[in-house]
Design an enzyme around this catalytic site. Structure first.
Site, short mmCIF file in Angstrom:
data_model
loop_
_atom_site.label_atom_id
_atom_site.label_comp_id
_atom_site.label_asym_id
_atom_site.label_seq_id
_atom_site.Cartn_x
_atom_site.Cartn_y
_atom_site.Cartn_z
CG LEU A 190 -1.89 -1.18 1.32
CD1 LEU A 190 -2.63 -1.14 2.65
CD2 LEU A 190 -2.87 -1.16 0.16
CB SER A 191 0.27 4.81 -0.70
OG SER A 191 -0.85 4.96 0.15
CD GLU A 192 1.80 6.94 2.68
OE1 GLU A 192 2.48 7.80 2.11
OE2 GLU A 192 0.58 6.78 2.47
CB THR A 193 2.35 -0.22 6.21
OG1 THR A 193 1.84 -0.84 5.03
CG2 THR A 193 2.10 -1.13 7.39
CG HIS B 120 -3.57 7.85 3.68
ND1 HIS B 120 -2.36 7.63 3.07
CD2 HIS B 120 -4.16 6.64 3.83
CE1 HIS B 120 -2.21 6.34 2.86
NE2 HIS B 120 -3.28 5.70 3.31
#
Length: 297
Positions: A46-49, A78
């Site tokens: 994902l774009s961030e974790t 986000h």
């Protein structure tokens, strides 16, 4: 030795699953080393974790570390909104507390919670931004990547944790019809040290259905994310840009931005700037997607 840790996957900046920006959150992140966190972030893709940890400061309610598939970030929007939501849902913070403090690599950030349950909106204050001018070569490279004449376009490099190259395209229609050269954007991002390119334009009432003032898109191919669905730090960077460079389109101190329709999402970001302090915050709703446990560590 691995252990069972609580895990959530959320949609951020949407009240409905599948329409916002997905975020993976490991609730019990204590004891994990950097390499394991980075490997898990690569695995989620994902774009961030994020990883929630006990705070190291007595004035913080929780601590968060934020990873893209490629690197750790000091701040991202986000993930901060979603991590606050996860901390509330997992009872890491006392129920009914509406003013929180998030500890992250960018420092201590105020978090304000409005409403409860499905009506909850979480606002996170972004770190102060620093702006740099864009040189002629970088301007030409961005114009080539976007297939546009940007000779008169307003643009800046904006650092509010991640570094964004922000460009005002004036019209939402121009923003939405972009088909950029992602290889060129990746090269420009790597050359400038930016996490990506963020463009924005004024939304007409008829196009947005009256529900947003601005259309935003963010391209991060150097991090393996061709287009980020909904991006808190980029929206905060845009507000910082408007505060310093000027606001001829009249967005004002509070507006709603629309992002993600070009990649099948429909996210909304509430963006605010304090008239007295200049502090910028971004906010939005969250929707629970997955809740369970994961063996990790």
């Amino acid at each position: 030795m691995s252990r069972t840790r609580r895990f959530m996957q959320l949609d951020v900046f949407s009240r409905l699953p599948l329409l916002g920006n997905a975020l993976a959150v490991v609730i019990d992140g204590d004891g994990l080393n950097d390499a394991t966190m980075q490997a898990f972030a690569r695995w989620t893709n994902l774009s961030e974790t994020t990883f929630l940890l006990p705070p190291t400061r007595t004035d913080a309610d929780y601590r968060v570390r934020i990873f893209t598939p490629r690197q750790e970030l000091p701040f991202a929007g986000h993930p901060s909104v979603g991590s606050a939501y996860a901390a509330i849902e997992s009872a890491l913070v006392p129920p009914g507390k509406f003013d929180l403090v998030q500890e992250c690599a960018a420092g201590l950030l105020p978090v304000r919670v409005e409403g409860r349950g499905s009506e909850r909106i979480i606002h996170v204050q972004a770190p102060p931004a620093r702006l740099q001018t864009v040189d002629a070569r970088e301007r030409a490279q961005l114009a080539e990547a976007l297939h546009l004449d940007l000779a008169q376009a307003r643009m800046r490099l904006v650092d509010n944790g991640p570094l964004w190259l922000v460009c005002d395209l004036h019209s939402a229609a121009d923003v939405r019809q972009l088909q950029p050269d992602l290889a060129l954007i990746a090269a420009l991002s790597q050359a400038t040290g930016a996490v990506g390119i963020s463009v924005f334009g004024r939304e007409s009432t008829s196009d947005a259905g009256g529900d947003a003032a601005m259309a935003v898109r963010a391209f991060c191919p150097a991090d393996g994310i061709p287009e980020d669905p909904v991006t808190g730090s980029a929206n905060a960077a845009i507000m910082a840009f408007l505060a310093e460079v000027g606001d001829p389109s009249g967005y004002g101190l509070r507006y709603r931005a629309s992002q993600g329709r070009e990649v099948g999402r429909d996210g909304y970001v509430e963006v605010l700037r304090d008239a007295t302090t200049g502090a910028i915050s971004i906010g939005g709703a969250c929707a629970m997607g997955i809740r369970g446990e994961f063996r990790l560590g």
